[in-house]
Structures are given as structure tokens and as C-alpha cells.
Design a protein around this motif. Structure first.
Motif, PDB file in Angstrom:
ATOM      1  N   LYS A  43       0.298   7.387   0.297  1.00  0.00           N
ATOM      2  CA  LYS A  43      -0.908   8.181   0.075  1.00  0.00           C
ATOM      3  C   LYS A  43      -2.155   7.401   0.468  1.00  0.00           C
ATOM      4  O   LYS A  43      -3.088   7.952   1.075  1.00  0.00           O
ATOM      5  CB  LYS A  43      -1.002   8.623  -1.389  1.00  0.00           C
ATOM      6  CG  LYS A  43      -2.205   9.514  -1.659  1.00  0.00           C
ATOM      7  CD  LYS A  43      -2.314   9.909  -3.118  1.00  0.00           C
ATOM      8  CE  LYS A  43      -3.549  10.775  -3.349  1.00  0.00           C
ATOM      9  NZ  LYS A  43      -3.728  11.137  -4.765  1.00  0.00           N
ATOM     10  N   ASP A  44      -2.183   6.115   0.144  1.00  0.00           N
ATOM     11  CA  ASP A  44      -3.343   5.282   0.469  1.00  0.00           C
ATOM     12  C   ASP A  44      -3.500   5.072   1.976  1.00  0.00           C
ATOM     13  O   ASP A  44      -4.582   4.728   2.451  1.00  0.00           O
ATOM     14  CB  ASP A  44      -3.231   3.923  -0.225  1.00  0.00           C
ATOM     15  CG  ASP A  44      -3.374   4.033  -1.732  1.00  0.00           C
ATOM     16  OD1 ASP A  44      -4.017   5.007  -2.193  1.00  0.00           O
ATOM     17  OD2 ASP A  44      -2.837   3.171  -2.461  1.00  0.00           O
ATOM     18  N   GLN A  45      -2.409   5.273   2.726  1.00  0.00           N
ATOM     19  CA  GLN A  45      -2.465   5.089   4.181  1.00  0.00           C
ATOM     20  C   GLN A  45      -2.950   6.344   4.922  1.00  0.00           C
ATOM     21  O   GLN A  45      -3.238   6.290   6.116  1.00  0.00           O
ATOM     22  CB  GLN A  45      -1.074   4.712   4.710  1.00  0.00           C
ATOM     23  CG  GLN A  45      -0.543   3.386   4.203  1.00  0.00           C
ATOM     24  CD  GLN A  45       0.861   3.126   4.699  1.00  0.00           C
ATOM     25  OE1 GLN A  45       1.146   3.219   5.895  1.00  0.00           O
ATOM     26  NE2 GLN A  45       1.771   2.808   3.795  1.00  0.00           N
TER      27      GLN A  45
ATOM     28  N   MET B 139       0.840  -1.199   0.000  1.00  0.00           N
ATOM     29  CA  MET B 139       0.000   0.000   0.000  1.00  0.00           C
ATOM     30  C   MET B 139       0.876   1.249   0.000  1.00  0.00           C
ATOM     31  O   MET B 139       1.820   1.350   0.771  1.00  0.00           O
ATOM     32  CB  MET B 139      -0.911   0.002   1.242  1.00  0.00           C
ATOM     33  CG  MET B 139      -1.884   1.188   1.283  1.00  0.00           C
ATOM     34  SD  MET B 139      -2.876   1.232   2.806  1.00  0.00           S
ATOM     35  CE  MET B 139      -3.820  -0.296   2.622  1.00  0.00           C
ATOM     36  N   SER B 140       0.564   2.207  -0.857  1.00  0.00           N
ATOM     37  CA  SER B 140       1.352   3.432  -0.938  1.00  0.00           C
ATOM     38  C   SER B 140       1.114   4.291   0.301  1.00  0.00           C
ATOM     39  O   SER B 140       0.125   4.128   1.024  1.00  0.00           O
ATOM     40  CB  SER B 140       0.971   4.226  -2.188  1.00  0.00           C
ATOM     41  OG  SER B 140      -0.334   4.754  -2.062  1.00  0.00           O
TER      42      SER B 140
END
Length: 246
Positions: free
Chosen positions: A4-6, A1-2
Motif C-alpha cells: 500500500k505504501d508503494q 515497505m508495505s
């Protein structure tokens, strides 16, 4: 998971401040003059500004030129002032496209007249934008800001406009350069240095500090998103205990 996605959009810092450090060292590593690093650093400014708008951070303040920077070699200072003017001209489209309002703090009268005019023009052209406020700290020093604030309040006390007993944090805040900005939530400094360098000393009283070894010209939006994830994983207590927060 990037990274940004976190990011949790409900826990974003409302005011992010950045000490953009490492342009000169970056240029030296490339075998170039320091001025080359400053030019490269403007690309990082654009990327980080757009990234903050992208994830809806409402306030971004960048330490662009300090009061102490006037002591640098004359040619470097002249280049920085020319770069400021040219960057403002180039980035007006970026500001407009992203609905970003430009603001500036510091002893702006110390800037060259051409830089003052260009700054005023871009501020005026973007004054109706409301997605994010980008503040450039120019000819800025926190001690100078606090000194100015004390002088202004003292003058009002002398003229019976303010009672000494009425002076509180709110009164002080109203006389700072940042009177229209909330306190800083997250302060990032690049290049590995771990000091504040006379930047927003009043405003970072409860800010989270984040230091990275990345030199500013190499700083990307992914690095920014990583810092925000780190920030969101911290517990901000503001003097309270963990039990009180829970």
C-alpha cells in the motif's frame, strides 16, 4: 515497505475489473461443498470493495455471475441467487458507509424476480453516492452484450436513425451495458486460470492483465495492493513506442 505504501496515488487504475475465480476449488480444499466457497467469497468481495474505496479507485467491476453460469447444477445456481439477495441486504451498510454507488450490467431480466427487486432497491438507495461505483456483472456475457449492441444499432439504421457511415467506436460504446463506464485499465483474475472467460471483451482492449494463483476466498486487500503496484510498474504504450511516451 508495505505494498500500500508503494502505491502512487497519481497512477491508480481508474477502472479495475476482477474475475473472482476459485470459490469451488477453495471449498473442495476445505472438504466442503462448493456453496461454502461461494459464501466465503462474499467476504473477499467486501474487503476488496472497501480497499478500492480506501485508495480512491473510482470504478470497480466484479464478474459475479456469467451467462454460462446458468449451466451449472440447479442447486448451485439457486444458492448463488439466494446468496446474491442476502449479500445485497447485508452489504447496503458497507456501501453507504463508504459512499459507494451500486451498478449492475448484464441480462438482468434473467435473474429471479426477488433478486431483481433487491438489486433495484440497493441501486436506488445508493444512487447519490459518489466516492466509487461498484458494478456487478450479473448474467453477463460479453458476446451476448456485443450481439445485443449490433441488434440495437441495426434496428436504428433500418429506421434511419443512424447512418451506416456514422457507426464508430463512440456509437458502439453508447450501446454497450458499460456505456457509463470508462474502459478497463487493470483486469485481475484469481485462482491461476489465465483466460478472459467472455468478460468485457470490448472494454479490455488496452487493459493490463494480472493473473494470480490465489483463490478468491483467500484474496485480501494486500494482494490487491500488490497487483496495483505491479500495474504501476508497467509501461502502457497504447500502440506507441517508449520513445514517444517519454
Amino acid at each position: 515497505m508495505s505494498f500500500k505504501d508503494q502505491i502512487d496515488p497519481k497512477k491508480l487504475p481508474q477502472h479495475l475489473a476482477v474475475i473472482m475465480d476459485g470459490n469451488g476449488r477453495w471449498a473442495k480444499q476445505q472438504g466442503k461443498f462448493r456453496t461454502f466457497g461461494h459464501e466465503k467469497g462474499t467476504k473477499a468481495v467486501r474487503e476488496i470493495t472497501e480497499a478500492c474505496a480506501e485508495i480512491n479507485i473510482p470504478y470497480l467491476t466484479l464478474y459475479a455471475f456469467s451467462t454460462e453460469n446458468w449451466n451449472r447444477p440447479r442447486l448451485e445456481v439457486e444458492l448463488l441467487m439466494k446468496l446474491l439477495v442476502s449479500s445485497l441486504k447485508k452489504e447496503i451498510k458497507t456501501l453507504q458507509d463508504n459512499n459507494i454507488k451500486l451498478n449492475a450490467i448484464g441480462n438482468l431480466e434473467a435473474l429471479p424476480k426477488k433478486a431483481q427487486r433487491e438489486l433495484e432497491e440497493v441501486i436506488d438507495k445508493t444512487k447519490e453516492n459518489n466516492r466509487m461505483m461498484l458494478t456487478l456483472a450479473l448474467s453477463y456475457g460479453s458476446r451476448e452484450e456485443i450481439t445485443k449492441t449490433i441488434q440495437e444499432i441495426s434496428h436504428k439504421v433500418k429506421n434511419n436513425l443512424i447512418s451506416p457511415g456514422d457507426i464508430d467506436e463512440e456509437i458502439i460504446q453508447k450501446h454497450l451495458y458499460t456505456q457509463n463506464l470508462p474502459d478497463v485499465d487493470l483486469l485481475i483474475r484469481t485462482s491461476g486460470e489465465q483466460r478472459i472467460s467472455n468478460f468485457l471483451l470490448w472494454q479490455i482492449a488496452y487493459a493490463e492483465l494480472y493473473f494470480t494463483d490465489i483463490l478468491w476466498p483467500d484474496y485480501t486487500k494486500n494482494h490487491l495492493f500488490e497487483a496495483i503496484v505491479n500495474y504501476q510498474n508497467r509501461e502502457r504504450r497504447f500502440g506507441k513506442t517508449s520513445e514517444q511516451l517519454s
